[in-house]
Design a protein around this motif. Sequence first.
Motif, PDB file in Angstrom:
ATOM      1  N   GLU A   1     -13.521 -39.011  -1.100  1.00  0.00           N
ATOM      2  CA  GLU A   1     -12.687 -37.913  -1.583  1.00  0.00           C
ATOM      3  C   GLU A   1     -12.280 -38.133  -3.031  1.00  0.00           C
ATOM      4  O   GLU A   1     -12.277 -37.192  -3.837  1.00  0.00           O
ATOM      5  CB  GLU A   1     -11.443 -37.774  -0.699  1.00  0.00           C
ATOM      6  N   ASP A   2     -11.914 -39.377  -3.365  1.00  0.00           N
ATOM      7  CA  ASP A   2     -11.536 -39.674  -4.745  1.00  0.00           C
ATOM      8  C   ASP A   2     -12.683 -39.429  -5.709  1.00  0.00           C
ATOM      9  O   ASP A   2     -12.482 -38.991  -6.840  1.00  0.00           O
ATOM     10  CB  ASP A   2     -11.073 -41.134  -4.875  1.00  0.00           C
ATOM     11  N   ALA A   3     -13.901 -39.726  -5.260  1.00  0.00           N
ATOM     12  CA  ALA A   3     -15.064 -39.601  -6.139  1.00  0.00           C
ATOM     13  C   ALA A   3     -15.620 -38.188  -6.194  1.00  0.00           C
ATOM     14  O   ALA A   3     -16.212 -37.798  -7.212  1.00  0.00           O
ATOM     15  CB  ALA A   3     -16.163 -40.564  -5.683  1.00  0.00           C
ATOM     16  N   ASN A   4     -15.442 -37.390  -5.126  1.00  0.00           N
ATOM     17  CA  ASN A   4     -16.133 -36.108  -5.041  1.00  0.00           C
ATOM     18  C   ASN A   4     -15.236 -34.892  -4.888  1.00  0.00           C
ATOM     19  O   ASN A   4     -15.746 -33.766  -4.913  1.00  0.00           O
ATOM     20  CB  ASN A   4     -17.114 -36.128  -3.859  1.00  0.00           C
ATOM     21  N   MET A   5     -13.934 -35.089  -4.736  1.00  0.00           N
ATOM     22  CA  MET A   5     -13.042 -33.955  -4.509  1.00  0.00           C
ATOM     23  C   MET A   5     -12.049 -33.794  -5.652  1.00  0.00           C
ATOM     24  O   MET A   5     -11.616 -34.768  -6.269  1.00  0.00           O
ATOM     25  CB  MET A   5     -12.281 -34.130  -3.190  1.00  0.00           C
ATOM     26  N   ASP A   6     -11.692 -32.555  -5.925  1.00  0.00           N
ATOM     27  CA  ASP A   6     -10.675 -32.240  -6.920  1.00  0.00           C
ATOM     28  C   ASP A   6      -9.304 -32.328  -6.243  1.00  0.00           C
ATOM     29  O   ASP A   6      -9.028 -31.579  -5.297  1.00  0.00           O
ATOM     30  CB  ASP A   6     -10.907 -30.831  -7.481  1.00  0.00           C
ATOM     31  N   LYS A   7      -8.462 -33.233  -6.700  1.00  0.00           N
ATOM     32  CA  LYS A   7      -7.194 -33.499  -6.022  1.00  0.00           C
ATOM     33  C   LYS A   7      -6.248 -32.307  -6.099  1.00  0.00           C
ATOM     34  O   LYS A   7      -5.453 -32.078  -5.188  1.00  0.00           O
ATOM     35  CB  LYS A   7      -6.527 -34.732  -6.641  1.00  0.00           C
ATOM     36  N   MET A   8      -6.321 -31.554  -7.172  1.00  0.00           N
ATOM     37  CA  MET A   8      -5.377 -30.450  -7.353  1.00  0.00           C
ATOM     38  C   MET A   8      -5.632 -29.299  -6.382  1.00  0.00           C
ATOM     39  O   MET A   8      -4.692 -28.739  -5.805  1.00  0.00           O
ATOM     40  CB  MET A   8      -5.449 -29.944  -8.797  1.00  0.00           C
ATOM     41  N   THR A   9      -6.888 -28.943  -6.184  1.00  0.00           N
ATOM     42  CA  THR A   9      -7.224 -27.759  -5.393  1.00  0.00           C
ATOM     43  C   THR A   9      -7.825 -28.069  -4.029  1.00  0.00           C
ATOM     44  O   THR A   9      -7.869 -27.198  -3.164  1.00  0.00           O
ATOM     45  CB  THR A   9      -8.224 -26.878  -6.163  1.00  0.00           C
ATOM     46  N   GLY A  10      -8.312 -29.284  -3.835  1.00  0.00           N
ATOM     47  CA  GLY A  10      -8.976 -29.619  -2.585  1.00  0.00           C
ATOM     48  C   GLY A  10     -10.420 -29.162  -2.516  1.00  0.00           C
ATOM     49  O   GLY A  10     -11.102 -29.378  -1.522  1.00  0.00           O
TER      50      GLY A  10
END
Length: 257
Positions: A103-112
């Motif tokens: 998730e840290d490498a492939n996901m945008d934390k702000m929007t999911g």
Amino acid sequence: MNTMVELRKLIVFLLSFTFLLYLLYVGINISKKLRIRRSPFFLMISGVGLITLGTFLDAIDKFIDVGIKNVIAACFTFGAILFVVFIIFLSNNFVCTVSLLYEDANMDKMTGAYNRKGINEIFQRSIAKQNSFYLMLFDLDETKRLNDKYGHAVGDKYIIGASAIIKDTIGNKGFVGRIGGDEFIALLKLENEVDVEKIKKLIKDQFCESFKQYGANISIGYSRFKEDGQEFEEIFQIADKNMYDDKKSNKKNKACF
């Protein structure tokens, strides 16, 4: 022959004891650095400790008058059970850790949504498999004006809300990624352009309804893999052109007002 057997038992005990000391050292350091609860490591130490005790009793068995074969067997059995329980916990923890790293490498934390790296991997896999799909681009209009007039907190809520609308509308029909401050991209697993147009209209309608107080709008353009190009760059450029045509149309027709 007996001497060799006793020597073997002594070596097994020493190796087991050394392993126990090593696990103690590793367990203490890992639990401190990663802030993991110590109870799982207690299982590990207890299990290996019982096995070590069993090897020790086995090594000195001939010097003890009382038979301790059952005690040795119990040490090995319960020690193995505790160690296996620890391995099961460690495996579950490892899966969770890998998931978080992904998730840290492939996901945008702000929007999911997926980030640029994550969505690019999905596109590349789909292209490699030659699966037909639509590429859809989104650009949020008026983001700068909202930031300047209402502040970045409202601007962030605007981006997060827009992302939620896009993701909820597309659902399991595709994947959504954020590729810029207010720019999104989606891969739609659809064959029919009519269905793509339906999704486009639904997103626009929901967007206008959700952000009508700001007079904001969303520009959308799409292209189709194979039909519009065989490479990602080709279909991206066509979708990008169609998105800017849609933006001009929004301004001309004063959409959402």
